[in-house]
Design an enzyme around this catalytic site. Sequence first.
Site, mmCIF file in Angstrom:
data_model
loop_
_atom_site.group_PDB
_atom_site.id
_atom_site.type_symbol
_atom_site.label_atom_id
_atom_site.label_comp_id
_atom_site.label_asym_id
_atom_site.label_seq_id
_atom_site.Cartn_x
_atom_site.Cartn_y
_atom_site.Cartn_z
ATOM 1 C CB CYS A 113 -10.449 -20.659 -56.821
ATOM 2 S SG CYS A 113 -10.589 -19.509 -55.445
ATOM 3 C CD GLU A 139 -6.212 -21.474 -58.601
ATOM 4 O OE1 GLU A 139 -5.294 -20.659 -58.525
ATOM 5 O OE2 GLU A 139 -7.416 -21.156 -58.429
ATOM 6 N NE ARG A 144 -8.001 -10.292 -63.889
ATOM 7 C CZ ARG A 144 -8.391 -11.107 -62.911
ATOM 8 N NH1 ARG A 144 -7.946 -10.941 -61.691
ATOM 9 N NH2 ARG A 144 -9.245 -12.079 -63.148
ATOM 10 C CB CYS A 166 -6.718 -17.670 -52.870
ATOM 11 S SG CYS A 166 -7.799 -19.118 -52.750
ATOM 12 C CB CYS A 212 -6.390 -22.425 -54.309
ATOM 13 S SG CYS A 212 -8.051 -22.110 -54.937
ATOM 14 C CE1 TYR A 251 -3.632 -29.458 -39.062
ATOM 15 C CE2 TYR A 251 -4.689 -29.581 -41.210
ATOM 16 C CZ TYR A 251 -4.617 -29.974 -39.890
ATOM 17 O OH TYR A 251 -5.511 -30.870 -39.390
ATOM 18 C CD1 TRP A 290 -7.572 -32.074 -42.697
ATOM 19 C CD2 TRP A 290 -7.363 -33.942 -43.906
ATOM 20 N NE1 TRP A 290 -8.673 -32.854 -42.449
ATOM 21 C CE2 TRP A 290 -8.568 -34.011 -43.186
ATOM 22 C CE3 TRP A 290 -7.026 -35.005 -44.721
ATOM 23 C CZ2 TRP A 290 -9.428 -35.090 -43.257
ATOM 24 C CZ3 TRP A 290 -7.888 -36.084 -44.800
ATOM 25 C CH2 TRP A 290 -9.084 -36.110 -44.067
#
Length: 140
Positions: A59, A61, A87, A93, A96, A130, A132
């Site tokens: 993506c 990003e 748009r 998403c 991302c 979460y 990491w």
Amino acid sequence: MTTPTTQTHPVDHELIEAAAHIARTRCRGDNHTMAAAARARDGRIITAVNAYHFTGGPCAELVLIGAAAAQGAYELDTVVAVGDRDRGVVPPCGRCRQVLLDYFPALEVIVGKDDGIRTVRISDLLPETYVWADHQLEAE
């Protein structure tokens, strides 16, 4: 029933325009349909476009993270994505959101449509997230 208490921050309209300009001038066809812009900690604006491919592709990003690093910008304060063909602002998403959180836990993200454009922390887009780094074992 409780409602989320997402705190909003000032909207960086220059950043939105930078991403919109890239979407209008650099996104062509199905391979490049989204543009992203980020404000680096030093004030620079870094831009990128997605690299769509039927096997999956990064993506805008995610491309932006690499483009920023290539320019020596390792700290990003705010990010926005804008779709081609006018748009407007498009929220990141799920993938991302997770990557942006892991790279930049204090990052602000511009989201919303028309009069509802607002800036929120990346962590507000991933409640009960979460992280990491919190789940990595310490090296002995």
